[in-house]
Design a protein around this motif. Sequence first.
Motif, PDB file in Angstrom:
ATOM      1  N   SER A 102       0.759  -1.237   0.144  1.00  0.00           N
ATOM      2  CA  SER A 102       0.117  -0.082  -0.070  1.00  0.00           C
ATOM      3  C   SER A 102       0.875   1.133   0.183  1.00  0.00           C
ATOM      4  O   SER A 102       2.147   1.236   0.208  1.00  0.00           O
ATOM      5  N   PRO A 103       0.231   2.484  -0.247  1.00  0.00           N
ATOM      6  CA  PRO A 103       0.976   3.535  -0.524  1.00  0.00           C
ATOM      7  C   PRO A 103       1.887   4.026   0.958  1.00  0.00           C
ATOM      8  O   PRO A 103       2.850   4.539   0.802  1.00  0.00           O
ATOM      9  N   GLU A 104       1.309   3.548   1.891  1.00  0.00           N
ATOM     10  CA  GLU A 104       1.636   4.035   3.041  1.00  0.00           C
ATOM     11  C   GLU A 104       3.346   3.406   3.339  1.00  0.00           C
ATOM     12  O   GLU A 104       4.298   4.272   3.768  1.00  0.00           O
ATOM     13  N   GLY A 105       3.480   2.108   2.980  1.00  0.00           N
ATOM     14  CA  GLY A 105       4.797   1.773   2.759  1.00  0.00           C
ATOM     15  C   GLY A 105       5.672   2.098   1.811  1.00  0.00           C
ATOM     16  O   GLY A 105       6.884   2.502   1.871  1.00  0.00           O
ATOM     17  N   TRP A 106       5.043   2.444   0.618  1.00  0.00           N
ATOM     18  CA  TRP A 106       6.015   2.838  -0.496  1.00  0.00           C
ATOM     19  C   TRP A 106       6.482   4.209  -0.240  1.00  0.00           C
ATOM     20  O   TRP A 106       7.523   4.774  -0.483  1.00  0.00           O
ATOM     21  N   GLU A 107       5.454   5.199   0.402  1.00  0.00           N
ATOM     22  CA  GLU A 107       6.026   6.540   0.488  1.00  0.00           C
ATOM     23  C   GLU A 107       7.070   6.514   1.488  1.00  0.00           C
ATOM     24  O   GLU A 107       8.052   7.387   1.480  1.00  0.00           O
ATOM     25  N   LEU A 108       7.029   5.690   2.484  1.00  0.00           N
ATOM     26  CA  LEU A 108       8.153   5.588   3.612  1.00  0.00           C
ATOM     27  C   LEU A 108       9.550   5.174   2.946  1.00  0.00           C
ATOM     28  O   LEU A 108      10.430   5.678   3.160  1.00  0.00           O
ATOM     29  N   GLN A 109       9.527   4.335   2.102  1.00  0.00           N
ATOM     30  CA  GLN A 109      10.514   3.608   1.275  1.00  0.00           C
ATOM     31  C   GLN A 109      11.025   5.020   0.324  1.00  0.00           C
ATOM     32  O   GLN A 109      12.373   5.064   0.034  1.00  0.00           O
ATOM     33  N   ASN A 110      10.178   5.616  -0.219  1.00  0.00           N
ATOM     34  CA  ASN A 110      10.673   6.821  -1.039  1.00  0.00           C
ATOM     35  C   ASN A 110      11.170   7.865  -0.407  1.00  0.00           C
ATOM     36  O   ASN A 110      12.269   8.520  -0.604  1.00  0.00           O
TER      37      ASN A 110
END
Length: 544
Positions: free
Chosen positions: A489-497
Motif C-alpha cells: 500500500s502507499p503508506e509503505g511505498w511513501e516511507l521507502q521513497n
Amino acid sequence: MADINFSLLHRYLVRFHPKQIPHAFTDVLILGGGIAGLSAALEVPAPLQATVITKDALVQSNSVYAQGGIAGVLDPLDEIANHIADTITAGKGMCDPDVVEMVIREAPERIRQLIKLGTQFDLEDGELALTREGGHSHRRIAHALGDATGKEIMRAMIAEVNQSERIQCWPETFTIDLLTYEGVCRGALVWNPHHGKTFVWAKQTILATGGAGCLFRETTNPQIATADGHAIAARAGAEMRDMEFMQFHPTVLYIAGSSRHLISEAVRGEGAYLRDATGHRFMADYDDRLELAPRDVVSQAITLQMKKTKHPNVFLDLTHLPPELIKERFPHIGDVCAEFGLNIAHDLIPVRPGAHYMVGGVTVDRDARTTLPGLWAAGEVTSTGLHGANRLASNSLLEGVVYGRLAGHGAAAEAAEIPDQYRALPLESDWPTVSVDDTDQLDLKDLRNSLTSEMWRKVGIQRDDSDLNEAGQNVEFWNRYVASREFASPEGWELQNMMLAAKLMIAAARQRTESRGVHFRHDYPDTDPAQARHITMVSKRTDG
C-alpha cells in the motif's frame, strides 16, 4: 561538478509479472496533476492521448496551496532585466543564466495565457493588482483571491482539462515506479485501491510529481509531498542534482494543535514586521533589506533570533497596516488564524520556518528532458537551473507553467513519431519469487515520525558534519530493514521513497562543505567560490 554514485537494494519496490497484471496504453503519460503536470497535458495535441496520474484528487497538490502568486514583469516601471537580476541574486551563484532569461522572458505571456484559460487574478483599477515579495526589487507578483493564487489557477486549469477529450485523468492512483527497458523509460507501474497494480505503457513519460517537504517534521506541504518523484526517478537511473537544497519558508503558523499553515511572503511584501518574543523588530540586525530579504536570509535570521530569546517562535506584526487592506489581501490567512482566536489586524501571528520547496531534483535541460531517454520532467521535482541555491519567491508557479509547457510540447512531438505498439515488454522485477511481506512487524507511522524528526533536527535549516553523519547513520539503519520489505500500500511505498530521498539529501549536504543559499553549515559558515558547482547523483543499479 561533484558526482555521487549510490546503490539500491531493489530496482523496483514490488514484484510483478507482466502476464499477471493489467496493461494500459497511452501516448504521453503524465505523473502528477499540479500546475506543471496540467500545463504539460494541455500541450498534447489531438489526435494524441494524454493520461494524467494523480496520487490524490486533482485538487490536491502543492500548486493548490501556493498563496503568494506568480511572478512576471507586467508593470511598465519594471523590466525583464530586473527580474532576471533578482532571480540570479537570490540563487547565490548557482543559477543557469540562460535558463533564467528564458523563463523570465516567457513569464508575461504565460500569465496572459492563464488569464485566457479563465484564471481570475485580482485587479486594481481594471489592471492586474501586483504586489512585492522578498528578494524582488519591484511589484511584479500577480495574485488571486487575495492569498489563494494557486487554488484559483488550478481551478481554471482543472476545468480546461476536464473539458478535453484527449486528456484522461486517473485520480487516487499511486505511481510505484517508472518502467525502464533497454535504458529507455517506457511508462510506469501504478496502483489504485480499486484495481490494484496496472502497467501503463507510454511512448513518452513526463514526471511532475511535486515536492518533498514531508521529509521534515515542520513543513508547509500537504501530506502527499513525500518525494515520490525524486525516488522513482533515482531508482530508474535518472541523474539527480543539488539534492542538498531544500528551501525553508520563514513564516509558518506555529500554534499548538494547528497544522503548519503557510503565512504568505506577500504579508511581508505588504509591509508586515517581524518581531521576537520581546517585541524587538530584529531583521535590521541581519540585513538592510529587513523583512524583504530573500527567504534563506530571513529563515536564518528567525532561527538565530529564536535561539537568542530561547523562544520557539517569532511573530508577524500587521497591526500597523490598514484593516481594509488586511481583509482584502489575506482573507484565507485571516480565517485560519481566527480559528485559533487570533484577529490578524490586531494580534501578532506566531510563526517559525518550515520546509517549503525542494530546489534540487531530477536534472533537466532547457527542453525539460531528463538524462533518461523517454522521460521528461517539470515543476518542483526537477533541477532546472532557474532557482540556483535559493528560489526567489513566486518563481515556482512560473517555472511549473513554463517547463510544463516545454515538457508537454517536446514529449508530444516525439510521441507523434512513434507508431502505436499495444504490447507489453518482457520486464521482470528483481524480487524473489517467494513473498517476503512481513510489514506487520513494522510501525510505519512511528518510522515516518522518527525520520521526519531526525531530518528536522539534523538536516534542517542549520547543519554540520556531526549532525549530518549521525542522521545518515540512522537513516541508513532504518532503510536497511525498510527497503528489504515489499509493501502492499502507499503508506509503505511513501516511507521507502522518503528514506531514499533523505539518503540523497544527506549525502549531498555532507559533500557541500560551505554555506550557500538554503544550505547553511555551522562548520563551514562561509561561501566558497570554488564550490559554485552542482552535486549530481546517479544510481549504480540499472536494468540494462
